[in-house]
Scaffold this active site. Structure first.
Site, mmCIF file in Angstrom:
data_model
loop_
_atom_site.group_PDB
_atom_site.id
_atom_site.type_symbol
_atom_site.label_atom_id
_atom_site.label_comp_id
_atom_site.label_asym_id
_atom_site.label_seq_id
_atom_site.Cartn_x
_atom_site.Cartn_y
_atom_site.Cartn_z
ATOM 1 N N ASP A 286 -44.465 -33.033 -36.448
ATOM 2 C CA ASP A 286 -45.682 -32.832 -37.229
ATOM 3 C C ASP A 286 -46.199 -31.425 -36.895
ATOM 4 O OD1 ASP A 286 -47.768 -33.126 -38.970
ATOM 5 O OD2 ASP A 286 -48.364 -35.097 -38.263
HETATM 6 C C1 NOJ Z 1 -50.148 -32.903 -40.638
HETATM 7 C C2 NOJ Z 1 -50.005 -34.356 -41.055
HETATM 8 O O1 NOJ Z 1 -50.187 -35.196 -39.935
HETATM 9 C C3 NOJ Z 1 -48.683 -34.680 -41.706
HETATM 10 O O2 NOJ Z 1 -48.729 -35.975 -42.198
HETATM 11 C C4 NOJ Z 1 -48.369 -33.690 -42.778
HETATM 12 O O3 NOJ Z 1 -47.166 -34.020 -43.414
HETATM 13 C C5 NOJ Z 1 -48.299 -32.297 -42.148
HETATM 14 N N1 NOJ Z 1 -49.594 -31.966 -41.587
HETATM 15 C C6 NOJ Z 1 -47.900 -31.224 -43.142
HETATM 16 O O4 NOJ Z 1 -48.928 -30.963 -44.010
#
Ligand code: NOJ
Length: 746
Positions: A286
């Site tokens: 993430d």
């Molecule tokens: C943070 C989020 O937790 C995740 O779900 C997402 O795909 C990513 N950012 C990318 O935007």
């Protein structure tokens, strides 16, 4: 560009034509990847494991924008938040024409519940219990996203959650493991289709591995402490289901699990995901999750963090920059095995091959397709039908709904009546918040003349200013019936949007009270838009009907009108429990019994597992949802009261539509394993069917039960069954008493 492509062809990398993916192809790809990797430097291999964001749509801390430079230097394999044909073309051109090997970039984006045509938020969509609709919504999202250059979505989020305070409960399929697993598969099928090399299919990503939906106190990113049995029984199965459906990628979670952050957790990535489940796609972190291993207190610095993440099985670094900065150094210092980098690079290149990007790096870049694919009329029709099917009628006292189209005057009151902005919800990709979405006001205008409609905003979602109350109350008094459209703003759920208060926000509850006081005998319907279960304890006594429409998406207002005026019969059922107040949280249907359950004969008995101020029961249980018609369940049958380990039994029930309208019913099968070497929940959903019954029609619904359905993780962490007595029911919601039993025998 042509030179680069011919160079790739010359080195045997071009795939001729677009073939259906098979194991022979996998071998072909492997050979091609191996041959490509022989020509790559260590730095270029590391480059493939690096992803940065396009600077025009950041979704987290901004790490700096050197994208063009990194691509040119071969220091970047993927990019997020880069879309549109123009944008992706220009970036891809740099990768293909200006780097030594011309390896195409992978473009990822959060296509969560639609891309341009926005469907209800995922929690809402799950309330349809309609796997075909879930798959269709993902298919349409993939059509639209791929037409704008996107190869990969960071979806589905398959985190089970029993935590309404957590804003991201809105992105999942609710609290249940069985339903969540079925829905996970449907999303993967929808996004990836049956052939990844087609330009209208995209890679899916099961996220967030793992247990992100159980943060302490519902606060986003917070600690997770959980026994392995619960982790395996409840939180992991939807991920396993996604693997079984062929999901190509996984994303790590931000949280720690029992002291080890997910992004550096060998147990979940190596032991479970790779070894037990045989996943062979790639894992992305993430956003900045590698760097976050430092504040977690798990890595001493970012270099150490890069090492720990790679060693745990992470393949691609989203936004941390740690792979780019430190992996080469770590290899030179003999601190990490270069083989791990090769493996990560290979997995990422394989995904690019499967998408056909080595065949044609521009295959997703087609101006004509971009122009003609968004908001197609049949996408919008589907979005309307899906939004209606996702709505849940929570209450309908005295048949307040549907509203007659001939009602003389109807007052529509509330901050969300004319809204075209919040209605598409959070994480709405490229959904247009300015004018494209159909508001409730526009929706009802299809059914009513302007003379019949009275309107007042009354108040804002959050502001404390009650200067609009007077007008709203006057409008309510002038009408024969009242519809309130209220709820949360879209930003009040989703990432980093946890709440400690589950009430309808701001002064909206006060307005509801005053409207009821001014109109003691009028029918009042509350249409709710929100991203989580709310505490509606006061409102249930103030209004007649409650229609939970979540954030229903682009066609939301039209769908709401279809339901209000009875053009469509409500059929959604809750996939998450609505508590009486926040103090009951976590509250979910398949809890344990405890050693001191409340006796039915005396619910107030002392020294039992209860509260002194509020009952244990939820306000609205999992599986609950009303219809304009009635369904009668009769003639429950079990083909045998004994099930053997290798056999099967059939449970059936006859359902009759006894009301005055055709409708869908969601029929639910629950079991209870009465005694286990590890205690079992009081109820477990083990099957469901959504059926359509015309007025007066009956259908027999059948479920087959095998020992496989009765397995759970025992204390030795073996997934096994134990003989004994099981209770069984086929019911319209999780609010029932068991009346039938069978025995599992060895
Ligand atoms: C943070 C989020 O937790 C995740 O779900 C997402 O795909 C990513 N950012 C990318 O935007």
């Amino acid at each position: 560009m042509m030179n680069k492509i011919s160079e790739i062809v010359k080195h045997g990398l071009l795939l001729i034509g677009s073939l259906t993916f098979s194991s022979t192809m996998a071998q072909n790809y492997e050979a091609k990847v191996d041959s490509l990797m022989k020509r790559m430097t260590l730095q270029e291999k590391i480059g493939q494991t690096v992803m940065y964001s396009g600077s025009w749509d950041q979704t987290g801390p901004i790490v700096g924008s050197n994208n063009g430079k990194y691509i040119r230097e071969g220091n970047m394999g993927g990019m997020l938040n880069a879309f549109t044909v123009r944008g992706t073309h220009d970036l891809q051109k740099i990768a293909v024409e200006e780097t030594r090997l011309g390896i195409p970039l992978l473009f990822g984006y959060d296509v969560i519940h639609g891309h341009r045509t926005i469907f209800p938020i995922n929690l809402g969509l799950s309330a349809s219990w309609d796997l075909k609709m879930v798959e269709e919504s993902a298919r349409i999202a993939a059509e639209e996203a791929s037409a704008e250059g996107i190869h990969w979505t960071f979806a589905p989020m398959v985190d089970v959650s029993r935590e309404p305070r957590w804003g991201r409960i809105s992105e999942g399929a609710g609290e249940d493991v069985y339903l969540g697993s079925q829905i996970a598969k449907a999303y993967v099928k929808g996004f990836q289709g049956d052939d990844l090399s087609k330009p209208n299919t995209i890679l899916a990503c099961a996220k967030h591995f793992a247990a992100y939906g159980a943060p302490q106190a519902g606060r986003d990113y917070h600690t997770v402490n959980m026994g392995e049995g619960e982790l395996r029984d409840v939180y992991l199965p939807p991920f396993k289901a996604a693997v079984e459906a062929g999901v190509e990628t996984f994303m790590t979670a931000f949280n720690e699990i029992n002291g080890v952050p997910a992004t550096a957790n060998k147990f979940i990535f190596k032991d479970i995901l790779r070894k037990e489940w045989g996943f062979n796609g790639f894992v992305v972190t993430d956003y900045t999750a590698i760097n976050e291993l430092v504040p977690h207190g798990f890595a001493k610095d970012e270099k150490h963090a890069a090492q720990l993440a790679l060693e745990a099985g992470v393949d691609m670094d989203m936004m941390s920059g740690a792979n780019r900065l430190y992996l080469e150094e770590l290899v030179k210092e003999n601190k990490i095995d270069e083989g791990l980098i090769n493996q990560a690079c290979k997995r990422i290149l394989l995904a690019k091959f499967k998408l056909g990007l080595f065949d044609d790096p521009y295959r997703y870049i087609d101006e004509e397709r971009e122009k003609t694919t968004k908001y197609k009329p049949d996408f919008l029709d589907k979005a309307r039908a899906i939004a209606a099917a996702s709505s849940v009628m929570l209450q309908n006292n005295n048949h307040a709904l549907p509203i007659s189209k001939n009602t003389k005057k109807i007052a529509f009151i509330g901050p969300l009546v004319k809204d075209e902005y919040d209605i598409i919800g959070n994480w709405a990709a490229k959904g247009d918040r300015n004018g494209k979405a159909v508001s409730v006001f526009e929706g009802i205008s299809e059914y009513l003349t302007s003379n019949q409609i009275l309107y007042a905003k009354g108040c804002e979602i959050l502001k404390e200013d009650n200067s609009g109350f007077k007008e709203a109350i006057n409008v309510s008094k002038a009408a024969n019936e009242i519809v309130l459209v209220m709820g949360e703003g879209h930003h009040m759920s989703g990432e980093a949007a946890s709440r400690t208060n589950l009430k309808i926000p701001g002064i909206q509850p006060e307005l509801i009270k005053q409207i009821r006081q001014a109109n003691p005998n009028k029918k009042i319907t509350l249409v709710l838009m929100n991203g989580r279960p709310l505490n509606l304890s006061e409102e249930v006594g103030l209004v007649d009907a409650i229609l939970e429409v979540w954030f229903p998406g682009t066609m939301g207002g039209a769908a709401v009108a279809d339901l209000l005026f009875g053009e469509v019969n409500p059929s959604g059922k809750l996939t998450v429990t609505f508590p009486r107040n926040v103090g009951q949280v976590p509250i979910y249907y398949n809890m344990k019994n405890t050693g001191r359950p409340i006796p039915e004969s005396n619910p107030k008995e002392d020294y039992k597992s209860n509260y002194i101020d509020v009952s244990n029961s939820p306000l609205f249980p999992f599986g609950h949802g009303l219809s304009y018609t009635n369904f009668n369940y009769s003639d429950f049958k079990l083909s045998s009261d004994t099930l053997t380990f290798s056999g099967e039994i059939e449970a059936s029930v006859t359902i009759t539509n006894t009301g005055k309208m055709d409708g869908h019913e969601i029929v639910q099968l629950y079991l209870h394993d009465k005694v286990g070497s590890v205690t079992r929940p009081v109820k477990e959903l083990k099957g469901f069917q959504k059926i359509f019954l015309k007025q007066g029609e009956s259908k027999t619904v059948r479920f087959t039960i095998t020992a496989q359905d009765l397995k759970f993780y025992n204390n030795q962490m073996l997934f096994d069954v134990e003989p004994g007595e099981f209770e069984i029911v086929i019911a319209p919601s999780s609010n029932f008493k068991f009346q039938h039993k069978f025995n599992l025998v060895d």
